[in-house]
Design a protein around this motif. Structure first.
Motif, short mmCIF file in Angstrom:
data_model
loop_
_atom_site.label_atom_id
_atom_site.label_comp_id
_atom_site.label_asym_id
_atom_site.label_seq_id
_atom_site.Cartn_x
_atom_site.Cartn_y
_atom_site.Cartn_z
N GLY A 250 -5.16 1.00 6.57
CA GLY A 250 -5.12 2.28 6.89
C GLY A 250 -3.79 3.11 6.98
N LEU A 251 -2.84 2.26 7.64
CA LEU A 251 -1.62 2.61 7.83
C LEU A 251 -0.95 2.84 6.34
CD1 LEU A 251 0.99 3.32 9.58
CD2 LEU A 251 1.34 0.84 9.64
N GLY B 37 1.29 5.70 1.91
CA GLY B 37 1.46 5.89 0.46
C GLY B 37 1.38 6.90 -0.13
N VAL B 38 0.41 7.89 0.76
CA VAL B 38 0.33 9.48 0.15
C VAL B 38 1.62 10.10 0.89
CG1 VAL B 38 -0.97 11.48 0.81
CG2 VAL B 38 -2.25 9.33 0.62
N LEU C 224 -7.37 1.06 -5.62
CA LEU C 224 -5.93 0.56 -5.60
C LEU C 224 -5.91 -0.12 -4.13
CD1 LEU C 224 -4.09 3.83 -7.15
CD2 LEU C 224 -4.57 1.23 -8.20
N PRO C 225 -6.12 0.53 -3.07
CA PRO C 225 -6.10 -0.20 -1.89
C PRO C 225 -7.16 -1.68 -1.89
CG PRO C 225 -6.59 2.00 -1.45
CD PRO C 225 -6.62 1.79 -2.86
N ALA D 52 0.77 -1.16 -0.03
CA ALA D 52 0.05 -0.09 -0.03
C ALA D 52 0.93 1.37 -0.06
CB ALA D 52 -0.78 0.05 1.27
N GLN D 53 2.01 1.28 0.69
CA GLN D 53 2.70 2.38 0.76
C GLN D 53 3.60 2.71 -0.43
OE1 GLN D 53 6.40 2.85 1.21
NE2 GLN D 53 7.13 0.70 1.15
N THR D 54 3.49 1.76 -1.67
CA THR D 54 4.37 2.03 -3.03
C THR D 54 3.07 1.99 -3.87
OG1 THR D 54 4.60 -0.42 -3.05
CG2 THR D 54 6.22 1.16 -2.15
N MET D 55 1.87 1.80 -3.75
CA MET D 55 0.86 1.57 -4.66
C MET D 55 0.60 2.79 -5.81
SD MET D 55 -2.73 1.42 -2.46
CE MET D 55 -3.06 2.76 -1.39
#
Length: 270
Positions: A167-168, A173-174, A117-118, A96-99
């Motif tokens: 959520g994290l 990701g943002v 995406l998530p 998620a942090q790179t999506m």
């Protein structure tokens, strides 16, 4: 716009783009194992290799440290319960942090609800988890260690963890779009987080002052709940999971607000 209206709009968008989501999940799964002789078997082999390594290293030391367990495979089951659950969390949060960065071209060229995406990340992670966990469940049945009714408690436990992870992951990701160091930092932090969570060792091996710090680790009660169910054949202590559930809800709320606020700027940064 009220929360109920927003939720209904969100669900309607996901329903309208269900074909896009399903196609993306299928395409990503096929791409992952394209030109691979063993194919989806790697989904099982990778975590299995890690479990074997940990078992060889820690089994003799930790087997006697598991209170209330007499089963022959007690430590192996304890290890699988922890590593498989942690693996699902780590895959969702890391992906998620790179999506947004990984799908930059898609975001710029195609108009679709970005919330897809998530959902795609969670769906792919759950498919991988489902494959190996199904085999693990078969092993529990064959070896006579299936936990019975408490097994059903895994559903709410995993749902809480998935909500916490996504959520994290969306928040990271943002932030990662604007500050690329975030992704590098989280990769390192995840390694420390793993060893600060009773995944390969029982809580009883820790000194009292270290155990007290686990109350600040939201993954500790999640992993502990999975181990209680699968190793000790008992229902989890729900009182320890409520704080994590509330934290997961808070993170998901903050994640959606942050995403809506920065969505326009993100496109320029990608």
């Amino acid at each position: 716009m009220s929360l109920l209206v927003r939720l209904r709009t969100l669900l309607q968008a996901l329903l309208n783009y269900r074909g896009f989501i399903a196609g993306s999940v299928q395409r990503e799964f096929q791409t992952k194992y394209r030109n691979s002789i063993l194919g989806a078997a790697w989904t099982v082999l990778n975590p299995l290799a890690m479990i074997v390594v940990y078992t060889v290293i820690f089994a003799q030391v930790m087997r006697s440290r598991l209170p209330g367990t007499n089963a022959e495979f007690a430590y192996s089951i304890y290890l699988c319960a922890g590593t498989l659950t942690w693996g699902l969390f780590a895959e969702i949060a890391s992906r998620a942090q790179t999506m947004f960065i990984e799908n930059a071209g898609l975001i710029k060229k195609i108009s679709f609800p970005r919330i897809c995406l998530p959902i795609i990340v969670v769906a792919n992670a759950c498919i991988n988890f489902g494959i190996i966990f199904t085999l693990f469940s078969v092993f529990l049945v064959v070896s006579g260690n299936f936990p019975g009714l408490p097994y059903l408690a895994l559903v709410p436990v995993l749902l809480i963890m998935i909500a916490f992870a996504i959520g994290l992951g969306i928040i990271l990701g943002v932030l990662n779009v604007f500050f690329r160091d975030v992704g590098q930092f989280f990769t390192i932090a995840l390694q420390f987080w793993f060893w600060f969570t009773p995944v390969v060792y029982p809580v009883t091996v820790l000194p009292e002052h270290i155990r007290a710090l686990l109350r600040f680790n939201p993954m500790a009660p999640i992993i502990g709940a999975a181990q209680d169910i699968l190793v000790h054949d008992r229902w989890p202590d729900w009182s320890t999971l409520w704080p994590v559930a509330l934290l997961a809800l808070l993170l998901c709320t903050l994640a959606m607000r942050l995403f809506r606020k920065r969505a326009g700027e993100m496109v320029d940064q990608l």
